[in-house]
Design a protein around this motif. Structure first.
Motif, short mmCIF file in Angstrom:
data_model
loop_
_atom_site.label_atom_id
_atom_site.label_comp_id
_atom_site.label_asym_id
_atom_site.label_seq_id
_atom_site.Cartn_x
_atom_site.Cartn_y
_atom_site.Cartn_z
N LYS A 32 -2.21 3.87 -32.11
CA LYS A 32 -3.36 3.22 -31.51
C LYS A 32 -3.10 2.87 -30.04
O LYS A 32 -1.98 2.87 -29.56
N GLU A 56 -6.48 -6.30 -22.15
CA GLU A 56 -7.89 -6.05 -21.89
C GLU A 56 -8.51 -5.00 -22.79
O GLU A 56 -9.73 -4.90 -22.88
N GLY A 57 -7.67 -4.19 -23.45
CA GLY A 57 -8.20 -3.23 -24.41
C GLY A 57 -8.48 -1.86 -23.82
O GLY A 57 -8.26 -1.62 -22.63
N PRO A 58 -8.99 -0.94 -24.67
CA PRO A 58 -9.20 0.46 -24.25
C PRO A 58 -10.11 0.63 -23.04
O PRO A 58 -9.98 1.60 -22.30
N GLU A 59 -11.04 -0.31 -22.83
CA GLU A 59 -11.95 -0.16 -21.69
C GLU A 59 -11.24 -0.29 -20.35
O GLU A 59 -11.79 0.09 -19.31
N ARG A 96 -3.23 0.04 -28.25
CA ARG A 96 -2.34 -1.07 -27.93
C ARG A 96 -0.90 -0.77 -28.32
O ARG A 96 0.03 -1.26 -27.68
N GLU A 134 -3.45 -3.53 -19.67
CA GLU A 134 -4.28 -2.70 -20.54
C GLU A 134 -4.16 -3.15 -21.99
O GLU A 134 -5.14 -3.07 -22.75
#
Length: 303
Positions: free
Chosen positions: A169, A273-276, A171, A270
């Motif tokens: 994944k 803040e996540g995939p975006e 993260r 990243e």
């Protein structure tokens, strides 16, 4: 164990003092007309004090970004990646220069049978044996290898041995990046730097200095200090600036260390803040061809 912890904490506490002391007394290590200043520069360039100054600065900035403003880390990422891109894009022109010089050598040697090439830019004359120009091709290649490494990393151009990275994944990938930067990139390039630093100076001056020499011993050696820059080529009239290769190794280590810091900070930001946020502020080169850009992204592992 307790002694080591106390030693570690003490050096962290003293790091700001050591930094301010160096800034407040530049003549003590930058006045190279004084042999003692040169020896201080050599000693502190690979010293425990410098390590803790860099380490403490990295920890402080990282903690500020984690617990105060994440924009600090993003600013650091943009600065470090910007330096990598600027240096790499500039040094990459050495590849074109290498090709042009090789063509010139072959053309002049095979057709005109010349033994010497003369250039006269801006009213000056540079006359060197053909073997000097031929051996100098290795220097252009060294410029590309050492100065473009971080730029290539930013551009996703290094070969990735992808055993499971692409399957995990988002993260999890960022955790792997942080772990790799801290436990692989930084220690490996740190050890390389320690070797390269003293290796470089052994080809610039005498007496020889080593990583085991303390400051007092090096200050004593300053009494017999003299510059002894390496100018011996592989052939009598060959390339005579091989000390530049040693300088490039040190610069390479600094560039990779900066990139390791940028990798850690980007991966952390990243991760939070996540995939975006993937590839946020990333400055990648484009070829002008959409098909080629897509193919490069696919081969480098980036979407």
């Amino acid at each position: 164990m307790i002694e080591f912890v106390l030693w570690f904490v003490t050096n962290i506490v003293l790091a700001p003092y050591n930094l301010l002391l160096a800034i407040a007394n530049p003549a003590a290590w930058l006045n190279w007309s004084n042999p003692e200043a040169v020896m201080r520069f050599i000693y502190y360039g690979a010293s425990v004090e410098l390590f803790f100054v860099v380490f403490t600065a990295f920890v402080v900035v990282t903690l500020m970004g984690m617990f105060w403003r994440r924009s600090i880390l993003w600013a650091g990422v943009r600065i470090l990646e910007g330096i990598a891109n600027a240096v790499g894009r500039t040094a990459a022109w050495a590849g074109l220069l290498m090709v042009l010089v090789q063509v010139m050598i072959v053309f002049l040697q095979r057709i005109f049978r010349v033994a010497e090439i003369q250039l006269g830019p801006l009213g000056t004359t540079l006359a060197m044996d053909l073997s000097w120009w031929a051996e100098g091709l290795k220097f252009y290649n060294a410029l590309v290898v050492t100065l473009c490494v971080s730029w290539t990393f930013v551009q996703g151009g290094h070969v990735r041995v992808d055993l499971f990275y692409s399957k995990v994944k988002f993260r999890t990938k960022r955790v792997i990046d942080m772990f790799g930067a801290i436990f692989f990139m930084m220690p490996a390039i740190g050890l390389t730097y320690l070797y390269a630093w003293f290796f470089m100076w052994r080809h610039l001056m005498t007496p020889a200095v080593t990583s085991t020499s303390d400051l007092d011993r090096m200050l004593m050696q300053s009494r017999i200090f003299r510059w002894n820059v390496e100018t011996i080529g592989f052939s009598p009239n060959g390339f005579n600036a091989y000390f530049l290769f040693k300088v490039l190794i040190v610069v390479f280590c600094v560039m990779v260390l900066m990139q390791a810091v940028a990798v850690f900070w980007r991966a952390y930001c990243e991760f939070v803040e996540g995939p975006e946020s993937e590839d946020k502020y990333l400055d990648r080169d484009v070829t002008g061809s959409a098909a080629q850009d897509i193919e490069h992204a696919a081969h480098s592992g980036y979407s």
